[in-house]
Design an enzyme around this catalytic site. Structure first.
Site, PDB file in Angstrom:
ATOM      1  N   ASP A   1       0.799  -1.248   0.000  1.00  0.00           N
ATOM      2  CA  ASP A   1       0.000   0.000   0.000  1.00  0.00           C
ATOM      3  C   ASP A   1       0.825   1.290   0.000  1.00  0.00           C
ATOM      4  OD1 ASP A   1      -1.927  -1.919   0.245  1.00  0.00           O
ATOM      5  OD2 ASP A   1      -2.754  -1.225   2.141  1.00  0.00           O
TER       6      ASP A   1
ATOM      7  N   LYS B   1      -6.577  -4.904  -3.110  1.00  0.00           N
ATOM      8  CA  LYS B   1      -7.212  -5.559  -1.955  1.00  0.00           C
ATOM      9  C   LYS B   1      -8.254  -4.625  -1.340  1.00  0.00           C
ATOM     10  CE  LYS B   1      -3.471  -4.342   1.310  1.00  0.00           C
ATOM     11  NZ  LYS B   1      -4.259  -3.543   2.242  1.00  0.00           N
TER      12      LYS B   1
ATOM     13  N   CYS C   1      -2.132  -2.391   7.832  1.00  0.00           N
ATOM     14  CA  CYS C   1      -2.098  -3.352   6.720  1.00  0.00           C
ATOM     15  C   CYS C   1      -0.871  -4.252   6.758  1.00  0.00           C
ATOM     16  CB  CYS C   1      -2.220  -2.611   5.397  1.00  0.00           C
ATOM     17  SG  CYS C   1      -3.882  -1.914   5.205  1.00  0.00           S
TER      18      CYS C   1
HETATM   19  C1  C5J Z   1      -3.085   0.695   5.494  1.00  0.00           C
HETATM   20  C2  C5J Z   1      -4.819   1.996   6.569  1.00  0.00           C
HETATM   21  N1  C5J Z   1      -2.564   0.455   4.313  1.00  0.00           N
HETATM   22  N2  C5J Z   1      -4.052   2.354   7.587  1.00  0.00           N
HETATM   23  N3  C5J Z   1      -4.314   1.288   5.519  1.00  0.00           N
HETATM   24  O1  C5J Z   1      -2.476   0.440   6.529  1.00  0.00           O
HETATM   25  O2  C5J Z   1      -5.980   2.301   6.538  1.00  0.00           O
END
Ligand code: C5J
Length: 221
Positions: free
Chosen positions: A24, A129, A162
């Site tokens: 991400d 995802k 994540c």
């Molecule tokens: C991730 C989030 N990628 N913190 N998303 O950690 O919402």
């Protein structure tokens, strides 16, 4: 087999059976003016991971190893967005709404895409995802199985959300995970530290933790 000096003990690294999983590293989370900053977060806490990830990715590609990128986001029709996820946080602007870089966390929008510094090359799988974990409602497990991958070198954001969720999912599926401490980050420094501690606690309950320079040294000739 190269050993990586890691916590809580040395990681038996098998590059041919490893995938680098970059979680991400999206514009909306990392860039000034994006959704993350709009919510009041300090994006510099995440941006410090860009340069270590860039160096690692360059060495990983140079060594001809397998890399997978992930992006958190939803279908443009939002059919895969749980109403509870949209409502939680009680923000005036939430997932699917117009944001500073297009609709927030919607696939195909500029803010949803990966930052240019780490942009995937053609042929590198990108996993879209809908959840926090990269295995939930994706074909990641099949892609790894077809390649004979048993180890994941995990980087990205955020450490406690994540990254942690994905490492826990991977652990339950039998993968060994090495998390690179300088290549993961959180908006909240204390959550970053605790997120790493949770992974390596109790003899490595979810995996191992090490700095990226040790992996770069192991794969560079
Ligand atoms: C991730 C989030 N990628 N913190 N998303 O950690 O919402």
């Amino acid at each position: 087999m190269p050993q990586i000096n890691a916590e809580p003990y040395a990681f038996d690294f098998e590059p041919a059976r490893a995938a680098l999983l970059i979680i991400d590293m999206q514009r909306d989370f990392l860039e000034p003016g994006g959704f993350g900053e709009m919510l009041g977060n300090d994006v510099s806490q995440l941006r410090r991971t860009i340069e270590p990830n860039r160096r690692l990715l360059a060495a990983w590609r140079e060594a001809g190893l397998f890399v997978i990128h992930t992006r958190e986001g939803h279908r443009p029709d939002l059919a895969d967005l749980p109403p509870e996820k949209k409502a939680r946080g009680r923000s005036k602007t939430s997932i699917g709404d117009p944001g500073p870089m297009g609709r927030i966390l919607v696939r195909g929008e500029p803010g949803h895409d990966i930052i240019p510094e780490l942009y995937p090359l053609p042929g590198e799988p990108v996993i879209d995802k809908p959840g926090k974990g990269a295995f939930y409602a994706t074909d990641l497990a099949e892609i790894l199985r077809h390649r004979g991958v048993t180890q994941l070198v995990v980087t990205g954001v955020t450490t406690e959300v994540c990254v942690n969720t994905t490492v826990r999912e991977a652990n339950d599926r039998g993968f060994n995970c090495l998390v690179l401490e300088d290549c993961v980050g959180s908006y909240f420094p204390e959550f970053h530290i605790m997120g790493l501690k949770m992974i390596k606690a109790q003899g490595g309950i979810f995996g191992w933790v090490a700095p990226s320079e040790r992996v770069i040294a192991a794969i560079s000739h």
